[in-house]
Design an enzyme around this catalytic site. Sequence first.
Site, PDB file in Angstrom:
ATOM      1  N   ARG A 137      -9.229   3.205  -7.583  1.00  0.00           N
ATOM      2  CA  ARG A 137      -8.606   2.841  -6.290  1.00  0.00           C
ATOM      3  C   ARG A 137      -9.450   2.907  -5.041  1.00  0.00           C
ATOM      4  NH1 ARG A 137      -4.676   0.678  -6.348  1.00  0.00           N
ATOM      5  NH2 ARG A 137      -3.867   1.542  -4.210  1.00  0.00           N
ATOM      6  N   ASN A 151       0.908   4.002  -2.962  1.00  0.00           N
ATOM      7  CA  ASN A 151       0.874   5.437  -2.745  1.00  0.00           C
ATOM      8  C   ASN A 151       1.973   6.178  -3.428  1.00  0.00           C
ATOM      9  OD1 ASN A 151      -1.863   5.246  -1.433  1.00  0.00           O
ATOM     10  ND2 ASN A 151      -0.718   5.667   0.604  1.00  0.00           N
ATOM     11  N   GLU A 186       0.898  -1.049   0.053  1.00  0.00           N
ATOM     12  CA  GLU A 186      -0.025  -0.113   0.113  1.00  0.00           C
ATOM     13  C   GLU A 186       0.887   1.283   0.063  1.00  0.00           C
ATOM     14  OE1 GLU A 186      -3.090  -0.076  -0.488  1.00  0.00           O
ATOM     15  OE2 GLU A 186      -3.590  -2.110   0.265  1.00  0.00           O
TER      16      GLU A 186
END
Lengths: 100, 142
Positions: free
Chosen positions: B106, B52, B48
């Site tokens: 997303r 990002n 994650e």
Amino acid sequence: MVDITCSKNTVTAKLKGEIDHHNAPDIRRSIDSKCESFRPKTLVLDFSGVSFMDSSGIGLIMGRYRQISYLGGKLEVVNVPDMLKRIISLSGIERLGVLK
Amino acid sequence: MNVTNQMKLSFISKSANESFARAVVSAFLLPTDPTVSDIADIKTAVSEAVTNCIVHAYPHTDGTIYIDMKIVDNKRVIIKVRDKGVGISDIKKAMEPLYTTSSDERAGLGFAVMQSFCDKVKVRSVVGKGTAVTLEKIISKV
């Protein structure tokens, strides 16, 4: 990444390996393409072969839910391995009623 | 703080490197005898954080992602994932579940997953300079 089969108004997408931001778009395109041409009543996402998934997998499920609903069908998410249940639970996808 | 082991890694912000980052981090963790669940948690949180960087920190260009990983007292893992990208103007907002500025399916769960899968998550960011996300987790021994 994904094996897709069609039978009796059902498209079944058997997902394999790891689902992340890198490969989710290819999986999405394969499934959407098949659904748009076959117009199934049910889209089944089979997670039995998935060894890893981050929130990109959640986006994949939610996007397919929207897509198949738009086409007038329903989504079923099946064979979710125990190790993925926590991220599924965190997402609130259970409330959609698609987990079988 | 007794640092048992430490590694630094840097790589270009290509999405193909998400699995590479997960593989390196989990391999470095193995000598601590983590449970399968701990490895899965850390791989997910790192995935994650790296995603990002790729999606948000360097949206239209390739940049460098830096990972600094420490194992402390052979039971606590500290992983800093850092970029020199656009930065986050409102960290509190960015960490809200389901909030996303991306239109590419997303889920907006990146920080929620990091917080759920780690014991501690710290975010520091300066607009125009970059962001550092620090993940901490106590390892359960096998």
